[in-house]
Design a protein around this motif. Structure first.
Motif, short mmCIF file in Angstrom:
data_model
loop_
_atom_site.label_atom_id
_atom_site.label_comp_id
_atom_site.label_asym_id
_atom_site.label_seq_id
_atom_site.Cartn_x
_atom_site.Cartn_y
_atom_site.Cartn_z
N ILE A 64 12.23 -22.96 9.82
CA ILE A 64 10.96 -23.30 10.47
C ILE A 64 11.03 -22.80 11.91
N ASP A 65 9.97 -22.15 12.38
CA ASP A 65 10.01 -21.63 13.76
C ASP A 65 9.12 -22.40 14.71
N HIS A 66 8.62 -23.55 14.29
CA HIS A 66 7.82 -24.36 15.21
C HIS A 66 8.44 -25.75 15.31
N SER A 67 8.80 -26.13 16.54
CA SER A 67 9.58 -27.37 16.72
C SER A 67 8.88 -28.59 16.14
N LYS A 68 7.53 -28.57 16.18
CA LYS A 68 6.80 -29.77 15.73
C LYS A 68 6.77 -29.88 14.21
N GLN A 69 7.09 -28.80 13.53
CA GLN A 69 7.10 -28.85 12.05
C GLN A 69 8.47 -29.26 11.49
N ASP A 118 -13.34 -3.71 16.44
CA ASP A 118 -12.86 -5.07 16.72
C ASP A 118 -11.42 -4.95 17.22
N HIS A 119 -10.99 -5.88 18.01
CA HIS A 119 -9.59 -5.95 18.46
C HIS A 119 -9.10 -4.68 19.13
N LEU A 120 -10.00 -3.90 19.70
CA LEU A 120 -9.55 -2.63 20.29
C LEU A 120 -8.76 -2.87 21.57
N ALA A 136 -4.98 -10.20 5.36
CA ALA A 136 -3.99 -9.53 6.21
C ALA A 136 -4.71 -8.93 7.42
N SER A 137 -4.62 -9.61 8.55
CA SER A 137 -5.30 -9.11 9.76
C SER A 137 -4.45 -8.00 10.38
N SER A 138 -5.09 -7.17 11.20
CA SER A 138 -4.34 -6.09 11.85
C SER A 138 -3.22 -6.68 12.73
N SER A 159 -3.30 -21.86 12.95
CA SER A 159 -4.64 -21.54 12.45
C SER A 159 -4.93 -20.05 12.44
N ASN A 160 -3.91 -19.22 12.25
CA ASN A 160 -4.17 -17.79 12.22
C ASN A 160 -4.76 -17.36 10.88
N THR A 161 -5.48 -16.22 10.91
CA THR A 161 -5.99 -15.62 9.67
C THR A 161 -4.81 -15.26 8.76
N THR A 162 -3.87 -14.51 9.31
CA THR A 162 -2.62 -14.25 8.59
C THR A 162 -1.59 -15.21 9.16
N LEU A 163 -1.06 -16.06 8.31
CA LEU A 163 -0.17 -17.12 8.80
C LEU A 163 1.05 -16.54 9.48
N ASN A 177 4.30 -8.33 11.82
CA ASN A 177 5.22 -8.52 10.69
C ASN A 177 5.18 -9.92 10.09
N ARG A 178 3.98 -10.51 10.03
CA ARG A 178 3.91 -11.89 9.54
C ARG A 178 4.13 -11.98 8.04
N LEU A 179 4.12 -10.83 7.35
CA LEU A 179 4.40 -10.87 5.91
C LEU A 179 5.81 -10.35 5.63
C1 LIG Z 1 -2.06 -13.94 21.23
C2 LIG Z 1 -1.33 -14.16 19.95
O1 LIG Z 1 -1.30 -13.34 19.07
N1 LIG Z 1 -0.71 -15.36 19.84
C3 LIG Z 1 0.05 -15.67 18.64
C4 LIG Z 1 1.43 -16.01 19.07
O2 LIG Z 1 1.26 -17.10 19.92
P1 LIG Z 1 2.19 -17.33 21.13
O3 LIG Z 1 3.33 -16.37 21.18
O4 LIG Z 1 1.31 -17.50 22.30
O5 LIG Z 1 2.70 -18.69 20.60
P2 LIG Z 1 3.03 -19.95 21.44
O6 LIG Z 1 2.10 -21.00 21.01
O7 LIG Z 1 3.23 -19.65 22.87
O8 LIG Z 1 4.46 -20.23 20.86
C5 LIG Z 1 5.47 -19.25 20.80
C6 LIG Z 1 6.50 -19.79 19.87
O9 LIG Z 1 7.13 -20.94 20.45
C7 LIG Z 1 7.43 -21.87 19.45
N2 LIG Z 1 6.78 -23.17 19.73
C8 LIG Z 1 5.60 -23.26 20.39
C9 LIG Z 1 5.03 -24.49 20.66
C10 LIG Z 1 5.71 -25.66 20.25
O10 LIG Z 1 5.27 -26.80 20.45
N3 LIG Z 1 6.87 -25.53 19.59
C11 LIG Z 1 7.42 -24.32 19.31
O11 LIG Z 1 8.46 -24.25 18.67
C12 LIG Z 1 6.97 -21.28 18.16
O12 LIG Z 1 8.01 -20.55 17.63
C13 LIG Z 1 5.90 -20.27 18.58
O13 LIG Z 1 5.74 -19.23 17.64
O14 LIG Z 1 2.23 -16.36 17.95
C14 LIG Z 1 1.72 -17.46 17.21
C15 LIG Z 1 2.66 -17.63 16.02
O15 LIG Z 1 2.77 -16.42 15.30
C16 LIG Z 1 0.30 -17.19 16.74
O16 LIG Z 1 -0.22 -18.32 16.09
C17 LIG Z 1 -0.58 -16.84 17.93
O17 LIG Z 1 -1.86 -16.47 17.49
C18 LIG Z 1 -2.95 -16.92 18.30
C19 LIG Z 1 -3.35 -18.33 17.86
C20 LIG Z 1 -4.12 -15.96 18.13
O18 LIG Z 1 -5.23 -16.27 18.42
N4 LIG Z 1 -3.86 -14.79 17.65
C21 LIG Z 1 -4.90 -13.82 17.34
C22 LIG Z 1 -4.88 -12.64 18.30
C23 LIG Z 1 -4.63 -13.33 15.94
O19 LIG Z 1 -3.51 -13.19 15.50
N5 LIG Z 1 -5.71 -13.14 15.23
C24 LIG Z 1 -5.66 -12.67 13.87
C25 LIG Z 1 -7.08 -12.66 13.28
C26 LIG Z 1 -7.87 -11.48 13.65
C27 LIG Z 1 -9.07 -11.34 12.74
O20 LIG Z 1 -9.48 -12.29 12.09
O21 LIG Z 1 -9.61 -10.25 12.68
C28 LIG Z 1 -4.90 -13.63 12.96
O22 LIG Z 1 -4.27 -13.17 12.00
O23 LIG Z 1 -5.03 -14.83 13.18
#
Ligand SMILES: CC(=O)N[C@H]1[C@@H](OP(=O)(O)OP(=O)(O)OC[C@H]2O[C@@H](n3ccc(=O)[nH]c3=O)[C@H](O)[C@@H]2O)O[C@H](CO)[C@@H](O)[C@@H]1O[C@H](C)C(=O)N[C@@H](C)C(=O)N[C@H](CCC(=O)O)C(=O)O
Ligand SMILES: Nc1ncnc2c1ncn2[C@@H]1O[C@H](COP(=O)(O)OP(=O)(O)OP(=O)(O)O)[C@@H](O)[C@H]1O
Ligand SMILES: N[C@H](CCC[C@H](N)C(=O)O)C(=O)O
Length: 536
Positions: free
Chosen positions: A78-83, A254-256, A228-230, A200-204, A236-238
């Motif tokens: 797990i890469d998120h501390s809260k999970q 979009d996203h340019l 699968a978003s760009s 809440s990302n499109t691609t987890l 590399n989320r997959l």
């Molecule tokens: C700007 C961007 O891409 N941000 C992504 C990035 O966030 P981040 O690096 O800022 O994450 P962070 O919240 O600072 O945390 C960094 C890391 O610290 C750790 N952490 C963080 C907080 C905490 O309490 N505990 C913890 O362990 C986690 O490992 C976390 O991954 O990494 C996170 C984990 O992968 C993503 O959820 C987050 O997407 C944000 C929410 C976002 O809006 N991204 C957009 C650009 C995006 O990806 N959009 C596409 C959709 C596009 C479309 O629909 O066309 C998507 O696939 O969602």
């Protein structure tokens, strides 16, 4: 052992080169090539293993273990501390001390990290250089352990991913199949939203995705349909999780700002082909055709041309119920859908093509419905047609507004804004599209984030005919302005936020729903028929 060292080196040097952000020369990797390599180098049987064997994941990688990690069988990474739950390994890519402490408090039994962490009370597995290889392996192992009997469909394109994922899900469920959808609206198993703390990302995010695959295995899911978003692909989320059908819908602006231009944006989306066993393409889209030309994968085509595997026959889009007709590999398929335009016919074609790629029979197809916040009609007694839609690109807005203008008899209102900290180029383009089709344009705010709403609005207005435009930066007031000004028989399109439940302004996330605003206004003005509509 997972791989012999020489094969690891081979894979590292020749295949798994899309971890880095420079993808200008990314070759298409044929799925067959890497499955054969892995098949040759694997020695273990997976049938009854339900946890991750860490030693196998680490073999031949450069790593060091500090402390006494007795048990190398891991339930979850797990890469998120809260999970984190008792016994998980916390993957810390940032080395953030606060998150590490929180993870340990929540029960992490070890930390997987690239850097040695001082004064750490649990064992550490340190991968100074090979974290990307580790991720590739764990994605492949997740497939072997949990996803092998689940067919996975990945969908990319600028517009329509959520809609196509929903159509595929509905069609599969109509065939009594068990299906998980992963996308912008969340994670759904057989139509029920999973109540888990995924982001809440499109691609987890990568490790969230692996958890979902494991969940699907445990719940006997037969199909995973994912968007699968760009950004997700580039990030590399997959990993290198194998995709049975990769679907390419379209490309637009979009996203340019994120990708730095159309070429890298397209290249990011094309990464989906590197994971896919076969691809489905929109034959009416030049970029999609170019992908088909480059690949050696089997290609299934949909579109209007009679040579396609799924032929889309034009319908009468001005009627309230549209009768869509297709020829799917010589067999006629018909479908009815409310209020949905030409482009949703293409989205259905994409869904049919994906199912035909998996040889799923298309018997007894029933009515399909659009997902939440996509041309969603709000019933009322004021004689207005009020639609909420997620159009937030010029192409999406054009798709919606051209559909509306094909049947509208009176004024067409459009209320929209553009997201802050997002592609600036689309703003003027959306203004131009609004001018082309709408008779009344109300420009407002749509998640200004860290930008000044007035600056965003000014950029939109640069594309708009001034004789048609009204400006109201407060979105609630802008919607009410349209509702209170429009006359019986007019259509109001409220675009850009669709299902969203918040407005992001000045770093604050404030609850906000277009649906609520409309409903409250109509309720108060006595115009609503359905008092108990589900909230978008
Ligand atoms: C700007 C961007 O891409 N941000 C992504 C990035 O966030 P981040 O690096 O800022 O994450 P962070 O919240 O600072 O945390 C960094 C890391 O610290 C750790 N952490 C963080 C907080 C905490 O309490 N505990 C913890 O362990 C986690 O490992 C976390 O991954 O990494 C996170 C984990 O992968 C993503 O959820 C987050 O997407 C944000 C929410 C976002 O809006 N991204 C957009 C650009 C995006 O990806 N959009 C596409 C959709 C596009 C479309 O629909 O066309 C998507 O696939 O969602
Ligand atoms: N095939 C299509 N072509 C053009 N526009 C479309 C198409 N399908 C849907 N749209 C428009 O795009 C909007 C978003 O649709 P959808 O949510 O299905 O796309 P998406 O690709 O998942 O979007 P996002 O990447 O922002 O999550 C819809 O509300 C509609 O206005
Ligand atoms: N997935 C898209 C959604 C945009 C939706 C729109 N409401 C906005 O905030 O710009 C993005 O993150 O760019």
């Amino acid at each position: 052992m997972i791989l012999h060292c020489n094969s690891t080196e081979f894979l590292h040097n020749h295949i798994f080169n899309h971890s880095s952000r420079d993808i200008s020369n990314t070759p298409f990797i044929r799925y067959k090539e890497f499955t054969l390599l892995y098949a040759n180098s694997q020695e273990w049987c997976r049938e009854c293993v339900t946890i991750f064997p860490l030693k196998e994941l680490l073999s031949c990688l450069e790593y060091k273990v500090t402390g006494d990690l007795k048990d190398f069988m891991i339930n979850r990474f797990i890469d998120h501390s809260k999970q984190i739950e008792e016994g998980d390994i916390f993957v810390s890519e940032t080395g953030n001390r606060v998150f590490i402490e929180e993870a340990i408090q929540n029960g992490a039994k070890a930390i997987l990290t690239e850097y040695f962490i001082h004064d750490c009370s649990v064992p550490q597995v340190i991968l100074p250089t090979d974290m990307h290889l580790f991720k590739e392996r764990i994605s492949l192992m997740t497939h072997k352990l949990y996803g092998r009997n689940i067919k996975t469909i990945g969908i990319t394109g600028t517009n329509g991913k959520t809609t196509v994922a929903s159509f595929i899900g509905q069609l599969l469920m109509q065939q009594q199949k068990s299906v998980c959808i992963i996308g912008t609206l969340g994670v759904f198993v057989n139509g029920q939203k999973l109540n888990r703390p995924f982001r809440s990302n499109t691609t987890l995010p990568f490790y969230d995705f692996l958890q979902v695959v494991k969940y699907c295995f445990e719940h006997k899911v037969e199909y995973i349909v994912l968007e699968a978003s760009s950004q997700g692909l580039l990030d590399n989320r997959l990993g290198i999780y194998p995709i049975d059908v990769g679907v390419f819908l379209n490309i637009g602006k979009d996203h340019l700002e994120f990708h730095g231009g159309m070429v890298p944006y397209k290249k990011s989306k094309e990464l989906l082909a590197t994971l896919s066993k076969q691809i489905v393409i929109n034959d009416d889209d030049e970029w999609c055709r170019s992908i088909a030309e480059k690949t050696e994968l089997p290609v299934i085509r949909f579109g209007e041309r009679y040579t396609n595997d799924v032929i889309y026959q034009k319908a009468d889009y001005s009627s309230e119920i549209v009768h869509y007709k297709y020829i799917v590999r010589d067999k006629e398929v018909q479908l009815k859908m409310k209020n949905s335009g030409y482009y949703n016919g293409m989205n259905i074609a994409a869904a049919l093509a994906s199912l035909s790629g998996l040889n799923i029979p298309l018997e007894d197809i029933k009515v399909l419905t659009l997902p939440k916040g996509r041309l969603e009609q709000i019933p009322n007694e004021n004689g207005l047609e009020v639609l909420i839609d997620y159009a937030h690109t010029p192409d999406a807005l054009e798709a919606c507004l051209s559909t509306i203008s094909s049947y509208a008899k009176k004024d067409i209102y459009v209320v929209f804004g553009c997201g802050g900290n997002r592609d600036k180029q689309k703003r003027k383009g959306m203004g131009e599209v609004a001018t082309k089709y709408a008779t009344k344009i109300i420009i407002t705010s749509d998640n200004p984030r860290d930008e000044r709403p007035e600056d965003i609005i000014a950029e939109i207005v640069s594309g708009v005919s001034l004789s048609k435009v009204m400006i109201e930066p407060d979105r609630e007031k802008a919607i009410i302005l349209a509702l209170s000004t429009a006359q019986k028989g007019d259509v109001i399109l409220i675009a850009g936020k669709g299902h969203e439940q918040e407005q992001i302004t000045n770093g604050l996330v404030v609850p906000f729903s277009d649906h609520h605003v409309v409903r409250n206004y109509l309720d108060e003005s006595g115009g609503l028929i359905t008092k108990n509509d589900p909230v978008a």
